[in-house]
Design a protein around this motif. Structure first.
Motif, PDB file in Angstrom:
ATOM      1  N   ALA A  10       0.831  -1.197   0.000  1.00 18.32           N
ATOM      2  CA  ALA A  10       0.000   0.000   0.000  1.00 18.32           C
ATOM      3  C   ALA A  10       0.868   1.250   0.000  1.00 18.32           C
ATOM      4  O   ALA A  10       2.082   1.193   0.239  1.00 18.32           O
ATOM      5  N   ASP A  11       0.235   2.382  -0.254  1.00 20.93           N
ATOM      6  CA  ASP A  11       0.914   3.672  -0.215  1.00 20.93           C
ATOM      7  C   ASP A  11       0.792   4.218   1.210  1.00 20.93           C
ATOM      8  O   ASP A  11      -0.285   4.686   1.614  1.00 20.93           O
ATOM      9  N   ARG A  14      -0.395   8.000   1.499  1.00 18.68           N
ATOM     10  CA  ARG A  14      -1.798   8.226   1.141  1.00 18.68           C
ATOM     11  C   ARG A  14      -2.723   7.713   2.245  1.00 18.68           C
ATOM     12  O   ARG A  14      -3.707   8.379   2.605  1.00 18.68           O
ATOM     13  N   TRP A  52     -14.866   9.378  -1.271  1.00 19.13           N
ATOM     14  CA  TRP A  52     -13.603   8.699  -1.571  1.00 19.13           C
ATOM     15  C   TRP A  52     -13.848   7.379  -2.314  1.00 19.13           C
ATOM     16  O   TRP A  52     -13.142   7.058  -3.265  1.00 19.13           O
ATOM     17  N   ALA A  56     -12.848   6.254  -6.215  1.00 14.83           N
ATOM     18  CA  ALA A  56     -12.022   5.075  -6.492  1.00 14.83           C
ATOM     19  C   ALA A  56     -12.735   4.066  -7.391  1.00 14.83           C
ATOM     20  O   ALA A  56     -12.179   3.002  -7.673  1.00 14.83           O
ATOM     21  N   GLU A 108      -7.735   1.837   1.016  1.00 14.89           N
ATOM     22  CA  GLU A 108      -6.371   1.888   0.469  1.00 14.89           C
ATOM     23  C   GLU A 108      -6.062   0.646  -0.359  1.00 14.89           C
ATOM     24  O   GLU A 108      -5.327   0.734  -1.362  1.00 14.89           O
ATOM     25  N   ARG A 111      -7.484   1.462  -3.727  1.00 19.53           N
ATOM     26  CA  ARG A 111      -6.677   2.466  -4.408  1.00 19.53           C
ATOM     27  C   ARG A 111      -5.381   1.866  -4.946  1.00 19.53           C
ATOM     28  O   ARG A 111      -4.945   2.178  -6.063  1.00 19.53           O
ATOM     29  N   THR A 112      -4.771   0.982  -4.161  1.00 24.49           N
ATOM     30  CA  THR A 112      -3.542   0.322  -4.604  1.00 24.49           C
ATOM     31  C   THR A 112      -3.823  -0.601  -5.788  1.00 24.49           C
ATOM     32  O   THR A 112      -3.037  -0.644  -6.754  1.00 24.49           O
ATOM     33  N   ARG A 114      -6.109  -0.216  -7.991  1.00 24.81           N
ATOM     34  CA  ARG A 114      -6.315   0.667  -9.139  1.00 24.81           C
ATOM     35  C   ARG A 114      -4.975   1.146  -9.685  1.00 24.81           C
ATOM     36  O   ARG A 114      -4.742   1.158 -10.904  1.00 24.81           O
ATOM     37  N   ASP A 115      -4.061   1.534  -8.795  1.00 19.32           N
ATOM     38  CA  ASP A 115      -2.750   2.026  -9.224  1.00 19.32           C
ATOM     39  C   ASP A 115      -1.975   0.958  -9.989  1.00 19.32           C
ATOM     40  O   ASP A 115      -1.290   1.268 -10.973  1.00 19.32           O
ATOM     41  N   LEU A 116      -2.066  -0.293  -9.522  1.00 17.15           N
ATOM     42  CA  LEU A 116      -1.260  -1.379 -10.086  1.00 17.15           C
ATOM     43  C   LEU A 116      -1.995  -2.196 -11.139  1.00 17.15           C
ATOM     44  O   LEU A 116      -1.426  -3.142 -11.688  1.00 17.15           O
ATOM     45  N   GLY A 117      -3.248  -1.831 -11.409  1.00 19.26           N
ATOM     46  CA  GLY A 117      -4.015  -2.575 -12.404  1.00 19.26           C
ATOM     47  C   GLY A 117      -4.377  -3.984 -11.963  1.00 19.26           C
ATOM     48  O   GLY A 117      -4.535  -4.888 -12.798  1.00 19.26           O
TER      49      GLY A 117
END
Length: 416
Positions: A10-11, A14, A52, A56, A108, A111-112, A114-117
């Motif tokens: 995770a980030d 964020r 939020w 997302a 989170e 969101r992670t 989504r970021d990494l597909g």
């Protein structure tokens, strides 16, 4: 099923920023939060969480007791979803992390992904349960208790706070009653990340607590009735002092809990005294005894012993005694397969871990009755919780979220 790679994390910044932004809603007076359930602050926190989740890519649905379910679709609409979450409500003098970490860690994860597909076969649902704390409307874990079929929905709506306001009326007032039947959802698994609320993980230097069991709980509301008289003119032998009975019962509660060591606890936390005047002997005291143990026979024995001894203590000082169980749940054992998945996740990530019993009640304790369930814990400083000074580190939050994410993704089945 395939586990995610160890470098999927995770980030932390964020996640921390989200925790701090949520903490701005319903601030306390000493650095924590007062975002009690069904208050205007609760409504504001819910709105932020919904925004939020929608940003997302989720769809937020709400049941008839106000519990929020943010759905993030998987590739197989027929597969039972994986649920993750906790609660956004706080104690009157609550911290910034109790419950909130578990909800925002679930966000989170999304969101992670989504970021990494990353996509999963099963839908993932991030959940905010209504009235976990029970500080305004008893008992605690009210909405999850109804969801699990342990508590009655009409009874829950009729719970009243100290001002006599009904739970159902306040839910309608803040505009967060949904149409979805409570308990209609079926779960493949439920995961809850939470701060430990105790000192063990920090003392042992462990990053992660793998929760194998939860403690059962009995809240016993007691009423001692004596006689209000002038403190200066009433002879000592003629007094019927309800406060004196309270003092002796307080020591009895402690002695009972010590008798059943280890892992049994008991205390009196809530006390109301009438008329609460400096120069009037207390005529009535209402207080709540909190007994907990992860062993059902021990829990039942402590409650039984109190109910046998307390009336005699009150009678000996000229008072009467009555009691009612106002909160309860039996000790849950969490799903062994999910417990193993949490251990594997911690080991894959290289995080130190230990098995632990949850000392507090959580929504997972009720959901465990209707779905495979597990809890994950991270340390908190000095074991302090239900206090505005409650604190964790960004590293603890991130590691707990990483383990949660790996276990959730394994259960939800990553699509490659």
């Amino acid at each position: 099923m395939a586990a995610p790679a160890a470098n999927v994390k995770a980030d932390p910044d964020r996640l921390w920023d989200s925790l701090m932004e949520m903490a701005r809603i319903g601030p306390g007076v000493a650095g924590g939060n007062n975002r009690q359930t069904l208050t205007d602050a609760d409504a504001e926190g819910r709105a932020l969480f919904k925004a939020w989740c929608e940003a997302a890519g989720g769809t937020v649905k709400v049941d008839r007791l106000g519990t929020m379910f943010a759905e993030f679709p998987g590739t197989d609409p027929e597969a039972l979803p994986v649920y993750v979450g906790s609660h956004l409500d706080t104690q009157p003098t609550g911290g910034k992390y109790d419950g909130v970490l578990g909800v925002l860690a679930g966000l989170e994860i999304i969101r992670t992904m989504r970021d990494l597909g990353i996509r999963t076969r099963r839908t993932i649902v991030v959940t905010n349960w209504t009235n976990e704390e029970g500080t305004r409307f008893a008992p605690a874990m009210l909405a999850s208790g109804v969801f699990a079929g342990v508590l009655d929905e009409a009874w829950a709506n009729d719970r009243r706070d100290a001002q006599g306001l009904r739970f159902g009326d306040e839910l309608d007032r803040i505009g967060w009653r949904g149409d979805e039947p409570v308990g209609a959802r079926k779960m493949h698994a439920f995961f809850e990340l939470h701060i430990e609320q105790g000192p063990i993980l920090e003392a042992e230097g462990k990053d992660i607590g793998v929760v194998t069991h939860g403690q059962g709980l009995r809240w016993i509301e007691c009423r001692v009735t004596g006689k209000g008289q002038h403190t200066g003119s009433t002879p000592m032998p003629m007094r019927r002092n309800a406060g004196r009975a309270l003092a002796q019962i307080t020591e009895t509660v402690h002695a009972i809990a010590m008798k059943y060591q280890p892992n049994a606890v008991g205390a009196i936390g809530h006390i109301d005294v009438w008329p609460n005047s400096r120069n009037i002997i207390p005529e009535r005291v209402v207080f709540t005894v909190d007994f907990r143990s992860h062993k059902l026979p021990v829990l039942e024995a402590m409650a039984t012993e109190l109910q046998a001894v307390a009336p005699r203590i009150a009678e000996a000082v000229g008072c009467s005694f009555a009691a009612e169980v106002v909160g309860f749940f039996d000790p849950p054992a969490f799903d062994p397969a999910l417990v193993d998945s949490v251990r594997r996740a911690a080991e894959r990530l290289g995080y130190s871990h230990m098995d632990i019993v949850s000392g507090a009640g959580h929504d997972a304790c009720w959901i465990n009755r209707v779905a495979p369930t597990v809890m994950i814990m991270c340390p908190c400083k000095d074991g302090l919780s239900h206090n505005e000074a409650e604190e964790i580190t960004k590293d603890w939050a991130a590691k707990g979220t990483d383990v949660l994410m790996h276990a959730v993704l394994e259960a939800a089945e990553v699509v490659t």
